[in-house]
Scaffold this active site. Structure first.
Site, PDB file in Angstrom:
ATOM      1  N   ASP A  28       5.010   0.205  -8.769  1.00 22.89           N
ATOM      2  CA  ASP A  28       5.920  -0.748  -8.141  1.00 22.89           C
ATOM      3  C   ASP A  28       7.361  -0.386  -8.524  1.00 22.89           C
ATOM      4  O   ASP A  28       7.654  -0.059  -9.667  1.00 22.89           O
ATOM      5  CB  ASP A  28       5.579  -2.160  -8.626  1.00 22.89           C
ATOM      6  CG  ASP A  28       6.203  -3.244  -7.762  1.00 22.89           C
ATOM      7  OD1 ASP A  28       5.458  -3.968  -7.089  1.00 22.89           O
ATOM      8  OD2 ASP A  28       7.451  -3.358  -7.758  1.00 22.89           O
ATOM      9  N   ILE A  29       8.266  -0.471  -7.546  1.00 26.81           N
ATOM     10  CA  ILE A  29       9.663  -0.088  -7.788  1.00 26.81           C
ATOM     11  C   ILE A  29      10.368  -1.087  -8.692  1.00 26.81           C
ATOM     12  O   ILE A  29      11.366  -0.764  -9.338  1.00 26.81           O
ATOM     13  CB  ILE A  29      10.400   0.061  -6.433  1.00 26.81           C
ATOM     14  CG1 ILE A  29      11.595   0.999  -6.560  1.00 26.81           C
ATOM     15  CG2 ILE A  29      10.825  -1.289  -5.872  1.00 26.81           C
ATOM     16  CD1 ILE A  29      12.161   1.429  -5.215  1.00 26.81           C
ATOM     17  N   ASN A  85      -0.816 -11.101  -2.877  1.00 25.49           N
ATOM     18  CA  ASN A  85      -0.071 -12.195  -2.261  1.00 25.49           C
ATOM     19  C   ASN A  85      -0.294 -12.109  -0.754  1.00 25.49           C
ATOM     20  O   ASN A  85      -0.126 -11.049  -0.160  1.00 25.49           O
ATOM     21  CB  ASN A  85       1.422 -12.064  -2.603  1.00 25.49           C
ATOM     22  CG  ASN A  85       1.671 -12.198  -4.086  1.00 25.49           C
ATOM     23  OD1 ASN A  85       1.022 -12.982  -4.763  1.00 25.49           O
ATOM     24  ND2 ASN A  85       2.609 -11.429  -4.609  1.00 25.49           N
ATOM     25  N   GLY A  91       4.268 -15.512  -1.357  1.00 20.44           N
ATOM     26  CA  GLY A  91       5.068 -14.501  -2.035  1.00 20.44           C
ATOM     27  C   GLY A  91       4.932 -13.101  -1.481  1.00 20.44           C
ATOM     28  O   GLY A  91       5.473 -12.159  -2.062  1.00 20.44           O
ATOM     29  N   GLN A  92       4.204 -12.943  -0.363  1.00 20.71           N
ATOM     30  CA  GLN A  92       4.094 -11.593   0.207  1.00 20.71           C
ATOM     31  C   GLN A  92       5.434 -11.211   0.830  1.00 20.71           C
ATOM     32  O   GLN A  92       5.992 -11.948   1.649  1.00 20.71           O
ATOM     33  CB  GLN A  92       2.983 -11.543   1.273  1.00 20.71           C
ATOM     34  CG  GLN A  92       2.748 -10.110   1.792  1.00 20.71           C
ATOM     35  CD  GLN A  92       1.543  -9.993   2.723  1.00 20.71           C
ATOM     36  OE1 GLN A  92       0.914 -10.998   3.088  1.00 20.71           O
ATOM     37  NE2 GLN A  92       1.222  -8.780   3.115  1.00 20.71           N
ATOM     38  N   SER A  93       5.964 -10.067   0.399  1.00 20.90           N
ATOM     39  CA  SER A  93       7.256  -9.620   0.929  1.00 20.90           C
ATOM     40  C   SER A  93       7.135  -8.322   1.707  1.00 20.90           C
ATOM     41  O   SER A  93       8.014  -7.980   2.483  1.00 20.90           O
ATOM     42  CB  SER A  93       8.274  -9.462  -0.205  1.00 20.90           C
ATOM     43  OG  SER A  93       7.833  -8.483  -1.121  1.00 20.90           O
ATOM     44  N   HIS A  98      -1.599  -4.898   0.059  1.00 25.01           N
ATOM     45  CA  HIS A  98      -1.472  -4.202  -1.227  1.00 25.01           C
ATOM     46  C   HIS A  98      -2.017  -5.088  -2.332  1.00 25.01           C
ATOM     47  O   HIS A  98      -1.854  -6.302  -2.306  1.00 25.01           O
ATOM     48  CB  HIS A  98      -0.025  -3.808  -1.523  1.00 25.01           C
ATOM     49  CG  HIS A  98       0.957  -4.932  -1.412  1.00 25.01           C
ATOM     50  ND1 HIS A  98       1.437  -5.379  -0.194  1.00 25.01           N
ATOM     51  CD2 HIS A  98       1.548  -5.709  -2.348  1.00 25.01           C
ATOM     52  CE1 HIS A  98       2.271  -6.370  -0.390  1.00 25.01           C
ATOM     53  NE2 HIS A  98       2.360  -6.609  -1.690  1.00 25.01           N
ATOM     54  N   HIS A 100      -1.707  -5.730  -6.302  1.00 26.43           N
ATOM     55  CA  HIS A 100      -0.974  -5.482  -7.538  1.00 26.43           C
ATOM     56  C   HIS A 100      -2.003  -5.339  -8.657  1.00 26.43           C
ATOM     57  O   HIS A 100      -2.926  -6.161  -8.758  1.00 26.43           O
ATOM     58  CB  HIS A 100      -0.089  -6.678  -7.894  1.00 26.43           C
ATOM     59  CG  HIS A 100       1.000  -6.987  -6.899  1.00 26.43           C
ATOM     60  ND1 HIS A 100       2.306  -6.659  -7.124  1.00 26.43           N
ATOM     61  CD2 HIS A 100       0.973  -7.608  -5.700  1.00 26.43           C
ATOM     62  CE1 HIS A 100       3.050  -7.072  -6.107  1.00 26.43           C
ATOM     63  NE2 HIS A 100       2.267  -7.665  -5.229  1.00 26.43           N
TER      64      HIS A 100
END
Ligand code: 5GP
Ligand code: ZN
Length: 134
Positions: A28-29, A85, A91-93, A98, A100
């Protein structure tokens, strides 16, 4: 093409942990922990809510990929959470499925659960509403 499709296609760089023909695992960035990894399908699926029966095998591969990501980042023994999410309100952006893979460090509350037990009467009433709707 969405952001994660571009990462899967190598059009955007990412710190890839591993990949195979169906899945990619990358860091994750903006990590919430030192080993915060995201596991995605190469195929564009928006979320769990949008997955279809034909994705059953792919979903299984994604789960095994979260297991491998945990092993490769050394968090299997200490424990980890797999979080997806689903939907903007949850909270899915990034709207490409995906998972986590987040380490669970001893003594640290990652905030999935509330601090206090729920009101049992409210829970029972909620359960009754769900049963009535089934
Ligand atoms: P969500 O909020 O949808 O559950 O998770 C999206 C995750 O993707 C966030 O944790 C965010 O830090 C990560 N992310 C967003 N853009 C990028 C990117 O360009 N590269 C990488 N590696 N991760 C990203
Ligand atoms: Zn995509």
């Amino acid at each position: 093409m969405c952001l994660f499709c571009k990462i899967a296609a190598k059009q955007i760089p990412a710190k890839i942990l591993f990949e195979d023909e169906d899945v990619v695992a990358f860091h994750d960035i903006n990590p919430g922990a030192p080993t915060h990894v995201l596991v995605i399908p190469k195929e564009h699926v928006v979320s769990i809510a949008e997955a279809k029966p034909e994705h059953a095998a792919l979903l299984g591969k994604l789960m095994l990929a979260t297991q491998r990501a945990a092993e490769m980042t050394g968090v299997t023994a200490s424990g980890f959470r797999v979080v997806a999410n689903t939907g903007a309100h949850a909270g899915q952006s990034v709207f490409h499925l995906h998972f986590h893979v987040i380490p669970r460090y001893h003594g640290k509350d990652l905030g999935i659960h509330a601090a206090d037990p729920a009101d049992q009467a409210a829970l029972a009433a909620h359960a009754a509403r769900i049963r009535a709707a089934l």
